[in-house]
Scaffold this motif. Structure first.
Motif, PDB file in Angstrom:
ATOM      1  N   CYS A  17       0.832  -1.207   0.000  1.00 40.29           N
ATOM      2  CA  CYS A  17       0.000   0.000   0.000  1.00 40.29           C
ATOM      3  C   CYS A  17       0.867   1.258   0.000  1.00 40.29           C
ATOM      4  CB  CYS A  17      -0.914  -0.003   1.217  1.00 40.29           C
ATOM      5  SG  CYS A  17      -1.960   1.472   1.353  1.00 40.29           S
ATOM      6  N   GLY A  18       0.506   2.214  -0.833  1.00 40.16           N
ATOM      7  CA  GLY A  18       1.245   3.461  -0.931  1.00 40.16           C
ATOM      8  C   GLY A  18       0.919   4.450   0.163  1.00 40.16           C
ATOM      9  N   ILE A  19      -0.087   4.151   0.996  1.00 34.13           N
ATOM     10  CA  ILE A  19      -0.447   5.047   2.102  1.00 34.13           C
ATOM     11  C   ILE A  19       0.216   4.601   3.396  1.00 34.13           C
ATOM     12  CG2 ILE A  19      -2.330   5.921   3.538  1.00 34.13           C
ATOM     13  CD1 ILE A  19      -4.185   5.721   1.134  1.00 34.13           C
ATOM     14  N   CYS A  20      -0.054   3.341   3.791  1.00 32.69           N
ATOM     15  CA  CYS A  20       0.447   2.870   5.087  1.00 32.69           C
ATOM     16  C   CYS A  20       1.679   1.987   4.971  1.00 32.69           C
ATOM     17  CB  CYS A  20      -0.655   2.122   5.833  1.00 32.69           C
ATOM     18  SG  CYS A  20      -1.147   0.570   5.030  1.00 32.69           S
ATOM     19  N   GLY A  21       1.988   1.548   3.763  1.00 30.85           N
ATOM     20  CA  GLY A  21       3.164   0.697   3.565  1.00 30.85           C
ATOM     21  C   GLY A  21       2.949  -0.757   3.918  1.00 30.85           C
ATOM     22  N   CYS A  22       1.721  -1.135   4.289  1.00 28.74           N
ATOM     23  CA  CYS A  22       1.442  -2.519   4.687  1.00 28.74           C
ATOM     24  C   CYS A  22       1.394  -3.447   3.477  1.00 28.74           C
ATOM     25  CB  CYS A  22       0.107  -2.604   5.415  1.00 28.74           C
ATOM     26  SG  CYS A  22       0.097  -1.783   7.014  1.00 28.74           S
ATOM     27  N   GLU A  23       1.705  -4.725   3.742  1.00 32.87           N
ATOM     28  CA  GLU A  23       1.522  -5.755   2.719  1.00 32.87           C
ATOM     29  C   GLU A  23       0.028  -5.993   2.537  1.00 32.87           C
ATOM     30  OE1 GLU A  23       3.486  -7.708   0.735  1.00 32.87           O
ATOM     31  OE2 GLU A  23       5.216  -6.469   1.253  1.00 32.87           O
ATOM     32  N   ALA A  24      -0.395  -6.105   1.300  1.00 35.94           N
ATOM     33  CA  ALA A  24      -1.812  -6.287   1.005  1.00 35.94           C
ATOM     34  C   ALA A  24      -2.124  -7.760   0.771  1.00 35.94           C
ATOM     35  CB  ALA A  24      -2.186  -5.475  -0.227  1.00 35.94           C
ATOM     36  N   ARG A 190      -4.237   7.736  -3.900  1.00 33.00           N
ATOM     37  CA  ARG A 190      -3.024   7.927  -3.097  1.00 33.00           C
ATOM     38  C   ARG A 190      -2.320   6.605  -2.816  1.00 33.00           C
ATOM     39  NH1 ARG A 190      -3.123   9.776   2.006  1.00 33.00           N
ATOM     40  NH2 ARG A 190      -5.344   9.420   2.329  1.00 33.00           N
ATOM     41  N   ALA A 191      -3.110   5.565  -2.599  1.00 34.41           N
ATOM     42  CA  ALA A 191      -2.539   4.248  -2.292  1.00 34.41           C
ATOM     43  C   ALA A 191      -1.833   3.636  -3.499  1.00 34.41           C
ATOM     44  CB  ALA A 191      -3.639   3.308  -1.808  1.00 34.41           C
ATOM     45  N   ASN A 192      -2.198   4.069  -4.695  1.00 30.52           N
ATOM     46  CA  ASN A 192      -1.655   3.482  -5.914  1.00 30.52           C
ATOM     47  C   ASN A 192      -0.806   4.444  -6.745  1.00 30.52           C
ATOM     48  OD1 ASN A 192      -2.982   0.628  -6.429  1.00 30.52           O
ATOM     49  ND2 ASN A 192      -4.598   1.943  -5.573  1.00 30.52           N
ATOM     50  N   ALA A 195       2.744   3.467  -7.836  1.00 23.39           N
ATOM     51  CA  ALA A 195       2.705   2.306  -8.738  1.00 23.39           C
ATOM     52  C   ALA A 195       2.234   2.695 -10.133  1.00 23.39           C
ATOM     53  CB  ALA A 195       1.785   1.231  -8.152  1.00 23.39           C
ATOM     54  N   ILE A 196       1.209   3.528 -10.218  1.00 23.44           N
ATOM     55  CA  ILE A 196       0.689   3.884 -11.540  1.00 23.44           C
ATOM     56  C   ILE A 196       1.634   4.848 -12.248  1.00 23.44           C
ATOM     57  CG2 ILE A 196      -0.784   5.841 -10.875  1.00 23.44           C
ATOM     58  CD1 ILE A 196      -1.564   3.066 -13.452  1.00 23.44           C
ATOM     59  N   ARG A 197       2.364   5.677 -11.490  1.00 25.86           N
ATOM     60  CA  ARG A 197       3.364   6.556 -12.118  1.00 25.86           C
ATOM     61  C   ARG A 197       4.465   5.709 -12.774  1.00 25.86           C
ATOM     62  NH1 ARG A 197       2.901  11.871 -11.409  1.00 25.86           N
ATOM     63  NH2 ARG A 197       1.706  12.642  -9.605  1.00 25.86           N
ATOM     64  N   ALA A 198       4.876   4.656 -12.080  1.00 28.75           N
ATOM     65  CA  ALA A 198       5.920   3.784 -12.623  1.00 28.75           C
ATOM     66  C   ALA A 198       5.416   3.074 -13.886  1.00 28.75           C
ATOM     67  CB  ALA A 198       6.347   2.765 -11.573  1.00 28.75           C
ATOM     68  N   GLU A 199       4.168   2.615 -13.841  1.00 33.00           N
ATOM     69  CA  GLU A 199       3.585   1.952 -15.014  1.00 33.00           C
ATOM     70  C   GLU A 199       3.492   2.920 -16.187  1.00 33.00           C
ATOM     71  OE1 GLU A 199       2.662  -1.067 -15.671  1.00 33.00           O
ATOM     72  OE2 GLU A 199       2.685  -2.088 -13.741  1.00 33.00           O
ATOM     73  N   ALA A 200       3.068   4.138 -15.909  1.00 33.04           N
ATOM     74  CA  ALA A 200       2.929   5.142 -16.967  1.00 33.04           C
ATOM     75  C   ALA A 200       4.289   5.492 -17.564  1.00 33.04           C
ATOM     76  CB  ALA A 200       2.256   6.396 -16.411  1.00 33.04           C
ATOM     77  N   SER A 201       5.297   5.589 -16.725  1.00 34.09           N
ATOM     78  CA  SER A 201       6.645   5.901 -17.213  1.00 34.09           C
ATOM     79  C   SER A 201       7.143   4.815 -18.152  1.00 34.09           C
ATOM     80  CB  SER A 201       7.607   6.056 -16.029  1.00 34.09           C
ATOM     81  OG  SER A 201       8.926   6.290 -16.474  1.00 34.09           O
ATOM     82  N   LEU A 363      -6.990   4.673 -12.817  1.00 33.31           N
ATOM     83  CA  LEU A 363      -6.018   5.306 -11.918  1.00 33.31           C
ATOM     84  C   LEU A 363      -5.182   6.333 -12.664  1.00 33.31           C
ATOM     85  CD1 LEU A 363      -4.803   2.239  -9.824  1.00 33.31           C
ATOM     86  CD2 LEU A 363      -5.848   4.319  -8.883  1.00 33.31           C
ATOM     87  N   TYR A 364      -4.739   5.963 -13.863  1.00 36.91           N
ATOM     88  CA  TYR A 364      -3.920   6.884 -14.653  1.00 36.91           C
ATOM     89  C   TYR A 364      -4.704   8.146 -15.009  1.00 36.91           C
ATOM     90  CZ  TYR A 364      -1.210   8.858 -18.472  1.00 36.91           C
ATOM     91  OH  TYR A 364      -0.509   9.721 -19.286  1.00 36.91           O
TER      92      TYR A 364
END
Length: 617
Positions: A17-24, A190-192, A195-201, A363-364
């Motif tokens: 998770c991009g908010i709390c850093g926990c494993e999902a 916010r949680a993603n 991850a979505i920035r990396a995918e878009a890049s 998300l994008y």
């Protein structure tokens, strides 16, 4: 793969998770997984459907007010897995019998409803089996949870006239997962976001690299849908300056046409618009209605008008960036990320989002703040954007077209009724949109109790009158249901090496020992046919189909590298001196391609029967 952060109660496209850093936790969905967030109209439909059957508080109790995901699942018509709180809560599906949406609770959905007394249940002694009917009467209609002796829920059944039909079974569960706190779309983003920035890049870099290797003109194919909007933004993000291509098939919804204009203006990109005009409506008389696996309209209304535009407005090679994703279909999964367009000469296609799900796309778009440029039809309940007559639409979407644009739907429905009547089909064929298949799928037939089968939809049909096999040679006598315009055949004859005029209304074509006689009354006789001679038969049948059914799509004109094919406003004419006899114009003619596909099974079947008969004798 989809994950869910239980602490923040949001779905994720990667495991942390991009908010709390926990494993999902992983959420297992029906494959190929292609979940999307439920938008406002989706949520409204879901709420109304749940509360209509289970009561006013049922939606809040079962689904909650957090982010909801919908993932396609096979039903007779539209069907979705409903996921909330990281749990599969039920199925939302469109009932073709009742022409309305319904909600079937599963596992935790049943448990939450039962806890508040919003659903009926029945205790059973034996382990239920999916598909069996329990001779019990619990309610008039609807869903009933199945419990074992301990009270644990182990399945769900539907009350039918003859008993409870078991629909789903699972390992017994007795503990209810509580409804978690609501999370907003902002929390979801916010949680993603990382991850979505990396995918878009990665996607933008892919576009840049492929264009650098391929060179040529750069075009983004824009359909008015969310995927093509994302791809346009990614191409601009790569620092490239594409042209925007929109093909108006003549059967687009007005919202889509307006969206194209708004998007091209907002981004300041040059828009190229291919026009199909009345091509779809002209084609209906020759092809009949389109169907799944029989989308002639994609060629005549989209690809060929696009080819015409490319020939007139672009020069040299063209790289077309398309918003196609592997999860959409088996064909798109097989195709890969870069491929050559069979119907458009000199064009290479690529998709930078092949591995994305709808979740990635939304998300994008939210991350780039492009929601105001999204086609408004998505917010009216449409799952996909395209032609409103497309056989891949579901019945639920057709109802929305009818609601929003009754005048457009009326034209299509009126034509369908006339065609169905001529084929001997009843009103259900039109009402239930059974024309979408050339053979009604079993799952649809079981639901609606109606079956239709029409593998031969083209107005030109060939019948086998006689077939004989003698050793390695065969003879066959065919009959068309229409007369043959001999003059038109003569105009096209150079493409197959020419024909001889035997007498008035009679043509002959030879290739080696194989001889084909063509008569004006629709009779075709083939003598000394060998296996290699089948290619000759294909060419002759294709040429006759072009002569009889030509709709003026002009694919042959644009594909001819010798400029030997021309259009005089009514028919196609081939210049014998310029024609190289390569046959490309025949291969790229939709009329010829589909007529041969429809005709060959009966011809091959007759020859096989004749071969078996000769062996027995």
């Amino acid at each position: 793969m989809v994950y869910w952060c239980l602490a923040c109660n949001v779905p994720l496209i990667e495991a942390r998770c991009g908010i709390c850093g926990c494993e999902a936790v992983e959420v297992r969905l029906f494959r190929p997984e292609d979940p999307r967030p439920a938008l406002e109209t989706d949520t409204k439909i879901l709420r109304e459907t749940v509360e209509k059957r289970f009561g006013q508080q049922a939606f809040k109790r079962v689904i909650g007010d957090g982010v909801i995901l919908l993932n396609r699942v096979p039903y007779a018509d539209a069907g979705y897995e409903v996921v909330g709180d990281g749990l599969l809560l039920g199925h939302l599906f469109y009932d073709m019998r009742l022409l309305e949406w319904r909600f079937k609770p599963l596992r935790m959905g049943c448990m939450r409803l039962l806890e508040d007394g919003l659903m009926e249940s029945v205790k059973i002694d034996q382990k239920p089996v999916k598909g069996q009917t329990l001779r019990l009467k619990k309610i008039d209609r609807g869903y009933v949870a199945l419990r074992d002796d301990s009270g644990a829920v182990l399945g769900v059944a539907e009350q039918m006239d003859d008993g409870l039909k078991v629909l789903n079974v699972w390992k017994p569960i007795s503990e209810v997962e509580p409804v978690r706190g609501g999370a907003s779309i902002g929390d979801f983003l916010r949680a993603n976001e990382n991850a979505i920035r990396a995918e878009a890049s990665r996607a933008a870099k892919t576009i840049y690299k492929v264009h650098g290797r391929f060179g040529g003109e750069l075009v983004v194919s824009y359909s008015g849908g969310k995927d093509s909007l994302a791809v346009l933004s990614l191409t601009l993000e790569a620092g490239l300056e594409p042209k925007l291509l929109f093909t108006d098939t003549g059967i687009e919804l007005p919202e889509t046409v307006s969206n194209v204009q708004r998007v091209s203006s907002k981004f300041g990109v040059e828009a190229l618009e291919a026009q199909a005009g009345e091509a779809f409506w002209r084609g209906l008389d020759s092809y009949g209605p389109p169907a799944r696996g029989y989308r002639w309209c994609c060629k005549t209304c989209k690809l060929i008008p696009t080819l015409r535009l490319y020939k007139s407005r672009l020069s040299g090679r063209v790289l077309t960036v398309i918003g196609q994703r592997a999860a959409e279909s088996r064909a798109r999964r097989k195709r890969g990320s870069v491929w050559e367009n069979y119907w458009i000469t000199g064009s290479m296609n690529m998709t930078p989002i092949g591995g994305w799900s709808m979740l990635h796309v939304w998300l994008y778009l939210w991350m780039k703040k492009l929601e105001d440029l999204v086609n408004p039809l998505y917010f009216e309940g449409f799952d996909r954007i395209g032609c409103y007559t497309c056989p891949y639409c579901n019945l639920a979407e057709f109802q929305e077209v009818k609601r929003l644009h009754p005048e457009l739907w009326s034209r299509w429905e009126d034509w369908l009724r006339r065609w169905a009547s001529s084929m001997g089909y009843g009103e259900d064929y039109v009402k239930l949109a059974l024309w979408r298949w050339r053979r009604t799928p079993k799952r649809v037939e079981r639901v609606v109790g109606v079956k239709a089968e029409d593998y031969r939809r083209m107005s030109l049909k060939v019948y086998v009158e006689d077939a004989q096999v003698d050793g390695v040679k065969a003879s066959i006598r065919l009959r068309l249901n229409k007369h043959i315009d001999i003059e038109r055949v003569l105009k096209l004859a150079p493409t197959i090496g020419g024909v001889n005029v035997v007498s008035k209304g009679v043509l002959e074509h030879r290739d080696g020992e194989t001889q084909v006689a063509i008569r004006w009354d629709g009779s075709i006789t083939v003598e000394n046919l060998t296996y290699p001679g089948f290619k000759l038969l294909y060419k002759v049948l294709g040429t006759i189909a072009r002569a009889v059914l030509c709709t003026g799509c002009l694919s042959c004109v644009f594909w001819c590298v010798k400029d030997a094919v021309s259009w005089d406003g009514e028919t196609v004419y081939v210049d014998q001196k310029s024609c190289a006899g390569c046959g490309v114009c025949l291969e790229k003619c939709p009329i010829a391609v589909y007529f041969i596909k429809e005709s060959l099974p009966s011809i091959i079947g007759a020859l096989n029967d004749a071969l078996n008969k000769s062996r027995k004798s």
